[in-house]
Design a protein around this motif. Structure first.
Motif, PDB file in Angstrom:
ATOM      1  N   SER A   1       0.813  -1.218   0.000  1.00  0.00           N
ATOM      2  CA  SER A   1       0.000   0.000   0.000  1.00  0.00           C
ATOM      3  C   SER A   1       0.845   1.266   0.000  1.00  0.00           C
ATOM      4  O   SER A   1       0.378   2.319  -0.443  1.00  0.00           O
ATOM      5  CB  SER A   1      -0.930   0.000   1.221  1.00  0.00           C
TER       6      SER A   1
ATOM      7  N   LYS B   1       8.978  -0.697  -1.590  1.00  0.00           N
ATOM      8  CA  LYS B   1       7.978  -0.630  -2.650  1.00  0.00           C
ATOM      9  C   LYS B   1       8.626  -0.127  -3.930  1.00  0.00           C
ATOM     10  O   LYS B   1       9.457   0.773  -3.902  1.00  0.00           O
ATOM     11  CB  LYS B   1       6.841   0.318  -2.235  1.00  0.00           C
TER      12      LYS B   1
ATOM     13  N   VAL C   1       3.771   0.090 -11.677  1.00  0.00           N
ATOM     14  CA  VAL C   1       2.850   1.005 -11.011  1.00  0.00           C
ATOM     15  C   VAL C   1       3.266   1.279  -9.564  1.00  0.00           C
ATOM     16  O   VAL C   1       3.217   2.436  -9.123  1.00  0.00           O
ATOM     17  CB  VAL C   1       1.406   0.477 -11.099  1.00  0.00           C
ATOM     18  N   PRO C   2       3.704   0.281  -8.779  1.00  0.00           N
ATOM     19  CA  PRO C   2       4.177   0.611  -7.428  1.00  0.00           C
ATOM     20  C   PRO C   2       5.329   1.625  -7.429  1.00  0.00           C
ATOM     21  O   PRO C   2       5.373   2.513  -6.577  1.00  0.00           O
ATOM     22  CB  PRO C   2       4.620  -0.744  -6.871  1.00  0.00           C
TER      23      PRO C   2
ATOM     24  N   GLU D   1       3.775   4.990  -8.129  1.00  0.00           N
ATOM     25  CA  GLU D   1       3.068   5.509  -6.954  1.00  0.00           C
ATOM     26  C   GLU D   1       4.057   6.102  -5.962  1.00  0.00           C
ATOM     27  O   GLU D   1       3.807   7.170  -5.376  1.00  0.00           O
ATOM     28  CB  GLU D   1       2.267   4.387  -6.305  1.00  0.00           C
ATOM     29  N   LYS D   2       5.170   5.422  -5.773  1.00  0.00           N
ATOM     30  CA  LYS D   2       6.201   5.943  -4.878  1.00  0.00           C
ATOM     31  C   LYS D   2       6.764   7.251  -5.402  1.00  0.00           C
ATOM     32  O   LYS D   2       6.937   8.225  -4.645  1.00  0.00           O
ATOM     33  CB  LYS D   2       7.314   4.906  -4.699  1.00  0.00           C
TER      34      LYS D   2
ATOM     35  N   ARG E   1      -4.153  -1.644 -12.996  1.00  0.00           N
ATOM     36  CA  ARG E   1      -3.741  -0.839 -11.845  1.00  0.00           C
ATOM     37  C   ARG E   1      -3.643   0.644 -12.174  1.00  0.00           C
ATOM     38  O   ARG E   1      -3.222   1.433 -11.341  1.00  0.00           O
ATOM     39  CB  ARG E   1      -2.405  -1.349 -11.303  1.00  0.00           C
TER      40      ARG E   1
ATOM     41  N   MET F   1      -1.472   6.964 -13.805  1.00  0.00           N
ATOM     42  CA  MET F   1      -0.250   7.291 -13.079  1.00  0.00           C
ATOM     43  C   MET F   1       0.698   8.106 -13.948  1.00  0.00           C
ATOM     44  O   MET F   1       1.312   9.068 -13.486  1.00  0.00           O
ATOM     45  CB  MET F   1       0.437   6.012 -12.607  1.00  0.00           C
TER      46      MET F   1
ATOM     47  N   THR G   1      -0.675  11.623 -14.095  1.00  0.00           N
ATOM     48  CA  THR G   1      -0.598  12.349 -12.829  1.00  0.00           C
ATOM     49  C   THR G   1       0.833  12.737 -12.493  1.00  0.00           C
ATOM     50  O   THR G   1       1.098  13.864 -12.036  1.00  0.00           O
ATOM     51  CB  THR G   1      -1.188  11.490 -11.692  1.00  0.00           C
TER      52      THR G   1
END
Length: 532
Positions: free
Chosen positions: A240, A321, A353-354, A357-358, A391, A396, A399
């Motif tokens: 997460s 992550k 994607v992880p 996100e990080k 995902r 992503m 953004t």
């Protein structure tokens, strides 16, 4: 007067005894420090000024009749007329950390499990309001089981004085204050929210972060899990991304909070704090050998960072992550920066994607707290396919590129080896308007890697070559086309057309970044000297 002062001292001593010797012993047996022991590790010696020590749980006769804990003092379980309190399970106050003022909140799990009810929620909110008004960072040491039952059941929940616009954020019109949190036990409900709202959160291996505890989960949906399975580091840090760092022990976790604070300002209206410059741990000469010219060979980008950053300054962010990207707080010539570097040792540096996100969370952190963003590219692209699309890969990409483009801090981008397609965009390629974009002579730029590009664009020609001359003819044509494609990807034409600001000797990377930061602070930004 002396009698009254003696009574005050008795009340204070009883409150400072927290849940009493028996509960403290059980708490220690679980491997955890008490809230006051944690505060002692966090703050500068002698600097803590506690507020709300004599707080007591609000008396609610109806909840006491129902067998609840309200209406009793936590240390003795005596009726409320007892003069002793225990601070109602949360310790709040002001302190200095590394010489800097801060607001401190520490949940005391020896008192009613550190659960939340009216009085301690009001203490929590007063601390957050005062911090927002004074521009102080808030440091939370979390270890709580969530709401106090039955004191928050039914209509009473509506009376909890939790103003989420202040508890979890800075009210409009004020610069964003820094929030740090260490999750040091089960952190459910509002304690979990405080961890996820922190700009940097740390947890220990036995800690857990979740909306509801395991008993509620099992009762509600029949899922039986341990605390760690529900929200331990393998979930909160690796999946997460709700925490950025994991420490092996509580002292280590608290030391990480102190260290993180040293890189970041009290609030977004201040420059990030400088430190004395240090030489890099490795000689810049090593950069001639660390990165192989062959794009397919892996290496550890930490060896590059050792030759670029001030020695020992890298504080990694989100290490568990998205491992194909290293993000971290660091320094160059004493100047605090945020660095994002491709890690070819993990999946060849492909960004999934992880990792994205990080990167997004890290860019926002740096932009909020006035840290220049330095990106070091060696990225073959983004991880594509059905799983990535499910995902939200495109979302992503959109953004992050907008966040990079709108970032108001200096952005320095260095292409070390390859930088292809969407990977180039999210790592501050030209389209996100970096202040300085340079490349090493080994750099390759393009929509995709030469091998993939040739097989996609020249598919029919390769099939025809195979039909006419067999495998040998096809492979010869493939090799020729790849060589031509790679030649077009070299940095020289990009520099000639000003798509790059410069091509630099790898050994000049540190000096180039330092100069770029020094020259790219504009008058509209918070600068290292405090001007705007």
């Amino acid at each position: 007067m002396l009698a009254r002062v003696a009574e005050l001292q008795r009340r204070r001593e009883h409150a400072e005894a927290m849940g009493g010797a028996e509960r403290i012993a059980r708490h220690h047996e679980s491997g955890r420090l008490t809230a006051r022991e944690r505060i002692d590790l966090l703050v500068d010696p002698g600097s803590f000024r506690e507020l709300g020590l004599l707080a007591l749980p609000e008396r609610r006769p109806e909840s006491a009749d129902e067998g609840g804990a309200a209406g009793h003092s936590p240390a003795t379980r005596a009726p409320r007329r007892s003069p002793y309190g225990g601070a109602d399970g949360i310790i709040t106050g002001w302190a200095r950390i590394g010489g800097r003022r801060a607001a401190v909140i520490a949940v005391d799990a020896t008192v009613l499990g550190g659960t939340t009810a009216y009085v301690n929620a009001e203490k929590l909110m007063r601390t957050c309001r005062r911090a927002s008004e004074a521009g102080l960072p808030v440091v939370v040491l979390a270890d709580a089981d969530g709401g106090r039952m039955p004191d928050v059941m039914g209509w009473r929940m509506g009376g909890l004085p939790l103003e989420f616009g202040t508890l979890l954020a800075t009210p409009p019109g004020r610069p964003t204050i820094l929030r740090l949190c260490a999750a040091l036990g089960p952190c459910f409900g509002d304690a979990g929210l405080e961890a996820t709202a922190a700009h940097i959160a740390v947890m220990t291996p036995g800690a857990s972060i979740a909306l509801s505890g395991t008993e509620v989960v099992e009762t509600s949906i029949g899922e039986r899990l341990s605390n760690v399975e529900l929200g331990g580091p393998d979930v909160a840090a690796a999946v997460s991304g709700q925490v950025e760092m994991v420490a092996e022990t509580e002292p280590e976790a608290i030391a990480l909070l102190r260290r993180a604070l040293s890189y970041l300002p009290d609030h977004a209206g201040q420059p990030a704090p400088r430190a004395d410059p240090l030489a890099p741990a490795a000689d810049p000469e090593t950069l001639l050998e660390v990165v192989p010219v062959d794009r397919r060979r892996g290496y550890d980008v930490r060896k590059v960072l050792d030759a670029v950053l001030d020695a020992g300054s890298l504080l990694e962010y989100g290490a568990r992550k998205g491992r194909s990207l290293i993000c971290g707080l660091a320094r160059i010539e004493g100047e605090p920066i945020g660095v994002a570097a491709s890690q070819p040792m993990q999946r060849g540096g492909v960004l999934d994607v992880p990792a994205l996100e990080k990167l997004l969370a890290f860019v926002r952190l740096c932009d909020t707290f006035n840290l220049p963003i330095v990106t070091l590219h060696d990225v073959p692209g983004l991880m594509i396919g059905a799983e990535a699309e499910r995902r939200g890969l495109l979302r992503m990409l959109e953004t992050i590129t907008v966040a990079q483009a709108h970032a108001g801090v200096p952005k320095i981008s260095v292409v070390m080896r390859k930088s292809y397609g969407g990977g180039y965009f999210v790592m501050n390629g030209r389209q996100t308007t970096p202040d300085l974009l340079v490349a090493w002579p080994t750099a390759e730029l393009g929509f995709m890697a030469p091998e993939a590009g040739v097989r996609t664009v020249h598919r029919r020609e390769l099939e025809q070559a195979f039909a006419d001359g067999g495998e040998q003819a096809r492979d010869a044509l493939l090799e020729q086309l790849i060589e031509e494609w790679a030649h077009q990807s070299e940095p020289w034409e990009a520099a000639a057309h000003l798509y790059l600001d410069d091509v630099i000797d790898p050994r000049d990377t540190r000096r180039t970044i330092a100069a770029g930061i020094a020259y790219c602070w504009s008058q509209s930004r918070v600068s290292p000297t405090g001007t705007r």
